[in-house]
Scaffold this active site. Structure first.
Site, short mmCIF file in Angstrom:
data_model
loop_
_atom_site.label_atom_id
_atom_site.label_comp_id
_atom_site.label_asym_id
_atom_site.label_seq_id
_atom_site.Cartn_x
_atom_site.Cartn_y
_atom_site.Cartn_z
N SER A 118 35.30 24.78 23.62
CA SER A 118 35.45 24.46 22.21
C SER A 118 36.56 25.36 21.67
O SER A 118 36.94 26.34 22.33
CB SER A 118 34.14 24.71 21.45
OG SER A 118 33.12 23.88 21.96
N MET A 123 29.60 19.69 26.81
CA MET A 123 28.92 20.68 27.65
C MET A 123 29.79 20.98 28.86
O MET A 123 30.25 20.07 29.54
CB MET A 123 27.61 20.13 28.19
CG MET A 123 26.57 19.84 27.17
SD MET A 123 25.09 19.21 27.98
CE MET A 123 25.62 17.61 28.54
N HIS A 137 26.08 21.91 15.90
CA HIS A 137 26.65 20.59 15.60
C HIS A 137 25.53 19.64 15.21
O HIS A 137 24.70 19.26 16.04
CB HIS A 137 27.39 20.02 16.83
CG HIS A 137 27.96 18.65 16.60
ND1 HIS A 137 28.04 17.70 17.58
CD2 HIS A 137 28.46 18.06 15.50
CE1 HIS A 137 28.58 16.59 17.10
NE2 HIS A 137 28.84 16.79 15.82
N ASN A 194 24.73 13.51 20.40
CA ASN A 194 25.73 14.54 20.73
C ASN A 194 25.52 15.83 19.93
O ASN A 194 26.38 16.69 19.93
CB ASN A 194 27.15 14.00 20.54
CG ASN A 194 27.44 13.59 19.10
OD1 ASN A 194 26.55 13.63 18.26
ND2 ASN A 194 28.66 13.17 18.83
N HIS A 195 24.41 15.95 19.26
CA HIS A 195 24.15 17.16 18.49
C HIS A 195 23.62 18.28 19.39
O HIS A 195 22.93 18.02 20.37
CB HIS A 195 23.15 16.87 17.36
CG HIS A 195 23.73 15.95 16.33
ND1 HIS A 195 22.96 15.27 15.43
CD2 HIS A 195 25.03 15.60 16.08
CE1 HIS A 195 23.76 14.54 14.66
NE2 HIS A 195 25.00 14.72 15.04
N PRO A 210 34.47 21.29 18.53
CA PRO A 210 33.57 21.40 19.67
C PRO A 210 33.99 20.50 20.82
O PRO A 210 34.46 19.39 20.60
CB PRO A 210 32.22 20.96 19.09
CG PRO A 210 32.58 20.02 17.99
CD PRO A 210 33.91 20.47 17.45
N GLY A 211 33.83 21.01 22.04
CA GLY A 211 34.10 20.17 23.21
C GLY A 211 32.78 19.61 23.72
O GLY A 211 31.83 19.46 22.97
N LYS A 223 19.91 21.11 23.59
CA LYS A 223 20.12 19.74 23.11
C LYS A 223 18.80 19.04 22.86
O LYS A 223 17.78 19.38 23.45
CB LYS A 223 20.90 18.92 24.16
CG LYS A 223 22.35 19.35 24.27
CD LYS A 223 23.15 18.39 25.11
CE LYS A 223 23.39 17.07 24.43
NZ LYS A 223 24.35 17.16 23.31
N HIS A 235 38.37 16.33 15.35
CA HIS A 235 37.02 16.87 15.15
C HIS A 235 36.27 17.19 16.43
O HIS A 235 35.17 17.73 16.39
CB HIS A 235 36.19 15.91 14.30
CG HIS A 235 35.50 14.81 15.09
ND1 HIS A 235 36.15 13.97 15.94
CD2 HIS A 235 34.19 14.45 15.11
CE1 HIS A 235 35.28 13.13 16.45
NE2 HIS A 235 34.08 13.39 15.99
#
Lengths: 138, 485
Positions: B389, B385, B241, B209-210, B382-383, B484, B408
């Protein structure tokens, strides 16, 4: 009997593994983790075999399996390699001495952060089969 | 007071945003458990074992007040994700399971002085350059390969090391939680294996998820505070992130193994192996904390080097006439810290565990930089994609109720396996493109694991913490380009 299956998990990867012996359980768990790290052999350099010796002592057979996989995961990251095969020198409920074999890989599919103890519980059933769930933190 | 029940777990309604599992629910509970969620959001929390894990957290020796759960909660290891717990300093328990494997996974927001309309003609080129400059994926080395001695400097000094190396400014450091350095760090408490994993990973994003994201601000909720933070409508901003990469993962793995062996020595018995912990003041507790702080310093330096690489990408594509990228703030969301709170009328030093939770200190808090004394500390959520966010600031409610903590992120609601079955990666790419979101990734096959439909509704999550008075909404960001691993 040697088998593994990916099961649903909200955030990470849950793998059910089973074998006809403790050796088979360790071997199939290693195979399952290797597939998660790199599903296909694309980008693998098969002429360049890497071998590493692992020696682990843990409190019980569940901790031993998780600690074994954690150790191999560390070796995978350090060597940027996928280890799929294992040769045992010694394996009992609390000790594992073995050689793992693998190949360098150009990048991995999934970023396994850790092999967790979550849900892990090695069970030896009446037929002599060993099985457990393993959850990988992705 | 109304109540709901999940399996055999009773939840008493405290307010529209807060629920409590009473201490009487299970004999081994030392404190109650409190959940921040709307009634509707409880449904998604009920789908996994988050609540059972939260109840397990209430059994930690030395735990104070309550075990807390944020609205983005889901099942984790030991602690649920979104879990917050404080134990008494110095003899309460420290549990690596309350911090997570990705130590100081966190978020950084960079601001530009350029509107999205000015950037749009260059967006594809910019996203491509970001993708080139920030190594992503697993097993990919960064541009900075350090010797073990250099790495020890990073682990000890965090972003101060980057300032010395010309990769950060002192001003950057003022915009980072704890100034990007936890002074309790000791590189000697980080194993050789961990250092080997980390020495070529600075400045890398990783996978899962980064991400690095280019966003536009599309909504301002508090004009005064937004202006003080330098945020405005249509501004181009960047979100980063990522965390401490393999180094942090190894520190956590090493500690968990050691603590499981050490627990009997301290008479610690817990209902879940992944909750393993020891007294903070013990040798093992101190070694873990020093190693965790070192990994946290590594993570802040990692996000700093990514910032440096993004600044290079920005200048390369946008030229010299569009200024540089400034750090608005950088928050950790997997960490343990020593902080002071008023408990039963007395200031008490505690060990706060935040596992998928963000520090949310309000205006006037002595531990935040002078720059944010009037606004409160920025809280970055952060939300996923294709959604949104948020930038919030910490509020007083966090000090009173949640050990200075907020949510978070959006929080996962669907398994990776199911998310991949829902849609093909290339279809998702096309759908996002139709929504105006450009995605750069090598991992198209696994992209859908991180699809918006695999996450909770980030707007509802943020509304809970806003309405509960834990953090206040300031601005909303919409993704324009996502990079990503």
């Amino acid at each position: 009997m040697k088998t593994y299956k990916v099961m649903p998990h909200t955030a990470d990867v849950r793998l059910w593994v089973a074998g006809g012996s403790l050796e088979e359980l360790f071997a199939v768990a290693l195979e399952g983790m290797a597939v998660l790290i790199k599903e296909s052999d694309e980008g693998v350099a098969p002429d360049n075999i890497i071998t590493e010796k692992v020696e682990i002592e843990s409190a019980d057979q569940t901790a031993l399996l998780i600690d074994f996989l954690s150790t191999v995961l560390t070796l995978s990251h350090q060597n940027k390699a996928v280890f799929r095969h294992i040769m045992f020198e010694k394996l009992n409920e609390t000790n594992c001495i073995a050689e793992v074999r693998g190949y360098p890989a150009d990048g991995f599919d999934d970023d396994i952060k850790a092999v967790t103890y979550h849900e892990a519980n090695v069970v030896n059933d009446k037929s002599g089969n060993f099985s457990t769930m393993i959850v990988f933190d992705i | 007071m109304s109540a709901v029940k999940h399996r055999d777990i009773p939840l008493n309604k405290i307010s529209d945003w807060q629920w409590e599992i009473p201490i009487s629910y299970r004999k081994d509970m030392r404190v109650p458990a409190r959940i921040y969620a709307s009634e509707k959001m409880l449904e998604s929390i009920f789908r996994d074992r988050s609540l059972q894990q939260l109840v397990n957290v209430t059994t930690l020796p030395g735990i104070l007040k309550a075990a807390l759960l944020m609205p983005d909660a889901h099942e984790g290891y030991g602690f649920p994700i979104g879990g917050v717990a404080a134990t008494e300093h110095p003899d309460g328990l420290i549990s690596p399971g309350g911090i997570g494997y990705d130590i100081n996974c966190g978020v950084r927001l960079l601001t530009s002085q350029t509107t999205i309309d000015e950037v749009k003609p260059y967006m594809e080129k910019l996203a491509q350059k970001v993708f080139e400059n920030v190594p992503s994926g697993v097993g990919k080395a960064g541009h900075h390969r350090l010797s073990i001695n250099e790495l020890d400097e990073v682990l000890q000094h965090g972003v101060k090391w980057a300032v010395q190396e010309g990769l950060a400014t002192e001003q950057d450091r003022q915009h980072i939680e704890s100034g990007g350095c936890l002074h309790e760090a000791d590189p000697r408490s980080v194993s050789r294996h961990a250092k080997e994993r980390g020495k070529d990973q600075l400045g890398t994003m990783g996978a899962g998820n980064h991400f690095v994201e280019i966003d536009r601000i599309d909504e301002i909720y508090d004009k005064d505070i937004a202006a003080q933070l330098g945020l405005y409508i249509n501004q181009t901003v960047f979100l980063i992130h990522t965390g401490s990469r393999g180094l942090g993962h190894q520190v956590a793995t090493d500690a968990l193994r050691e603590m499981m062996t050490a627990m009997p020595k301290y008479g610690v018995k817990l209902p879940d192996r992944e909750l393993a912990g020891v007294p903070f003041s013990s040798r093992e507790g101190q070694e873990y904390f020093q190693g965790m702080c070192a990994a946290a310093n590594f993570a802040w330096t990692n996000r700093q080097l990514i910032t440096h690489q993004l600044r290079q990408a920005w200048q390369s594509v946008m030229g010299n006439g569009n200024g540089t990228l400034e750090v608005l703030y950088d928050v950790a969301h997997n960490i343990a810290k020593i902080e002071d709170y008023e408990i039963n009328g007395k200031m008490t030093k505690v060990i706060v565990h935040r596992k998928g939770a963000t520090r949310a200190f309000p205006a006037g808090h002595p531990d935040i930089s002078e720059l944010f004394q009037k606004t409160g500390q920025p809280v970055l959520i952060p939300g996923s994609m294709g959604t949104a966010s948020y930038v919030l600031v910490g509020a007083e409610g966090a000090m009173k109720e949640t050990f200075g903590s907020s949510c978070h992120g959006a929080g996962r609601s669907m398994s990776r396996t199911k998310a991949r079955k829902e849609m093909q990666g290339d279809v998702l790419l096309r759908e996002l493109s139709e929504q105006g979101v450009l995605v750069q990734t090598k991992a198209v096959r696994t992209l859908t694991e991180e699809a918006p439909y695999a996450y909770k509704d980030v707007h509802s999550v943020v509304d809970v913490v806003h309405n509960a008075g834990i953090a206040i909404k300031i601005a909303r960001l919409r993704p324009v380009a996502v990079v990503k691993g």
